[in-house]
Enzyme design. Structure first.
Site, PDB file in Angstrom:
ATOM      1  N   PRO A 140      36.181  49.883  37.271  1.00 31.14           N
ATOM      2  CA  PRO A 140      35.944  50.463  35.880  1.00 31.14           C
ATOM      3  C   PRO A 140      35.148  50.087  35.916  1.00 31.14           C
ATOM      4  CG  PRO A 140      37.803  48.954  35.562  1.00 31.14           C
ATOM      5  CD  PRO A 140      37.116  48.685  37.190  1.00 31.14           C
ATOM      6  N   GLU A 141      33.796  50.431  35.145  1.00 29.27           N
ATOM      7  CA  GLU A 141      32.656  50.882  35.215  1.00 29.27           C
ATOM      8  C   GLU A 141      33.069  51.580  33.179  1.00 29.27           C
ATOM      9  OE1 GLU A 141      28.877  50.681  35.601  1.00 29.27           O
ATOM     10  OE2 GLU A 141      29.424  50.638  38.562  1.00 29.27           O
ATOM     11  N   HIS A 144      51.611  45.480  42.356  1.00 25.59           N
ATOM     12  CA  HIS A 144      50.363  44.404  41.872  1.00 25.59           C
ATOM     13  C   HIS A 144      50.138  44.821  40.470  1.00 25.59           C
ATOM     14  CE1 HIS A 144      48.957  43.155  45.347  1.00 25.59           C
ATOM     15  NE2 HIS A 144      48.322  44.449  45.497  1.00 25.59           N
ATOM     16  N   ARG A 169      43.484  42.715  42.207  1.00 26.36           N
ATOM     17  CA  ARG A 169      42.710  41.063  42.973  1.00 26.36           C
ATOM     18  C   ARG A 169      42.671  41.073  41.395  1.00 26.36           C
ATOM     19  NH1 ARG A 169      36.589  43.326  44.581  1.00 26.36           N
ATOM     20  NH2 ARG A 169      36.758  41.770  44.894  1.00 26.36           N
ATOM     21  N   ARG A 178      10.493  38.549  31.700  1.00 26.45           N
ATOM     22  CA  ARG A 178      11.445  38.617  32.951  1.00 26.45           C
ATOM     23  C   ARG A 178      10.802  38.636  34.143  1.00 26.45           C
ATOM     24  NH1 ARG A 178      17.375  38.872  31.521  1.00 26.45           N
ATOM     25  NH2 ARG A 178      17.700  38.447  29.443  1.00 26.45           N
TER      26      ARG A 178
END
Length: 270
Positions: free
Chosen positions: A2-3, A90, A109, A151
């Site tokens: 997922p993004e 899972h 995971r 930065r």
DNA sequence: CCCTGAACCTGACCGC
DNA sequence: TGCGGTCAGGTTCAGG
């Protein structure tokens, strides 16, 4: 998986099945996720789901007495399962509604999260310091320019920092930098306002297009409605190291930046 | 404040 | 076929 586009695809897929329904029970088979699933999560039981929203990559299940804050991590997915369907190895969390609707969370995971808060979720420590949503007007070139001054880290790490802007993960960071013609290693603090305008436009374009197509399916991602995403076919650089640039045919370079695969064209991106 | 690297965990894949 | 090493879409946290 997922993004942001995958999370939004998930939200849109499951929302119509859940909003307005009453939670009958939460079954937590495996509480050891990114953080332990707190027992307080059961406070959702007996309550009606008022709304299902998204903040960055977090999914928020709003109830009258609190909010479930969920995250899919790297490998998580949510789907509407048939009542009575046996859980797989899972499938760690089930949210069961009183009408029989079943939301099932699978996460091999276990980097995902299911948390509960009875405060304003926007003030929760995980959400309080998040940057703006990328598809809103608050995310613009002037904003990025201001945040980036001084930065030294790479522009890629910079735009993947959720305190700067949420929802730009590794795939879309690579893609957006290619579209904007910016080298991923360039120091964030030394990029012009004009180029940040272009980068912001690229991020919005890439994310919106991917949401439109149901997300990027890598491995086995499917949205909450079980359909795969089709954005993968349109990826310009991600996963294409060594293959020819689609603009100039030069072989794409692949390096590691901040432990993440980074692909770019050394001619098109400067 | 900024930046880097480690950590959390499983599974797929590659080369020997 | 098995084993070890590497890699994977995320994010927090510790330490310099």
């Amino acid at each position: 998986m997922p993004e942001l586009p995958e999370v939004e695809t998930t939200r849109r897929g499951i929302e119509p099945h859940l909003v307005g329904k009453r939670v009958k029970a939460l079954h937590v088979r495996q509480p050891q996720l990114r953080w332990p699933v707190p027992p307080a999560i059961h406070q959702a039981e007996g309550r009606k789901l008022k709304a299902l929203t998204r903040r960055g990559k977090y999914l928020l299940f709003h109830f009258s007495n609190g909010t479930i804050i969920a995250h899919l991590g790297m490998s998580g997915s949510m789907r509407i399962a048939a009542a009575g369907e046996p859980p797989l190895f899972h499938d760690h969390v089930d949210l069961k509604c009183s009408d029989g609707t079943l939301l099932r969370f699978c996460d091999p995971r276990r980097f995902g999260a299911w948390l509960w808060t009875d405060q304003d979720p926007a003030r929760h420590p995980l959400l309080a310091n998040l940057g703006p949503e990328p598809l809103t007007d608050a995310f613009n070139g002037d904003y990025l320019l201001a945040r980036s001054r001084g930065r030294k880290s790479s522009v890629k790490s910079f735009i993947m920092d959720s305190q700067v802007v949420v929802g730009v993960g590794n795939i879309y960071a690579n893609e957006a930098l290619f579209l904007a013609g910016i080298h991923p290693k360039r120091a964030a603090g030394r990029i012009s306002g004009a180029r940040y305008d272009k980068l912001v436009a690229a991020i919005k374009t890439v994310l919106a297009a991917s949401i439109e197509m149901g997300g990027t399916t890598l491995r086995d991602f499917v949205g909450g409605d079980g359909k795969p995403g089709y954005f993968r076919q349109t990826l310009r650089v991600y996963g294409r190291g060594g293959q020819p640039c689609r603009q100039c045919q030069t072989p794409l370079r692949e390096i590691r930046l901040g432990q993440r695969a980074t692909v770019f064209c050394k001619l098109c991106q400067t």
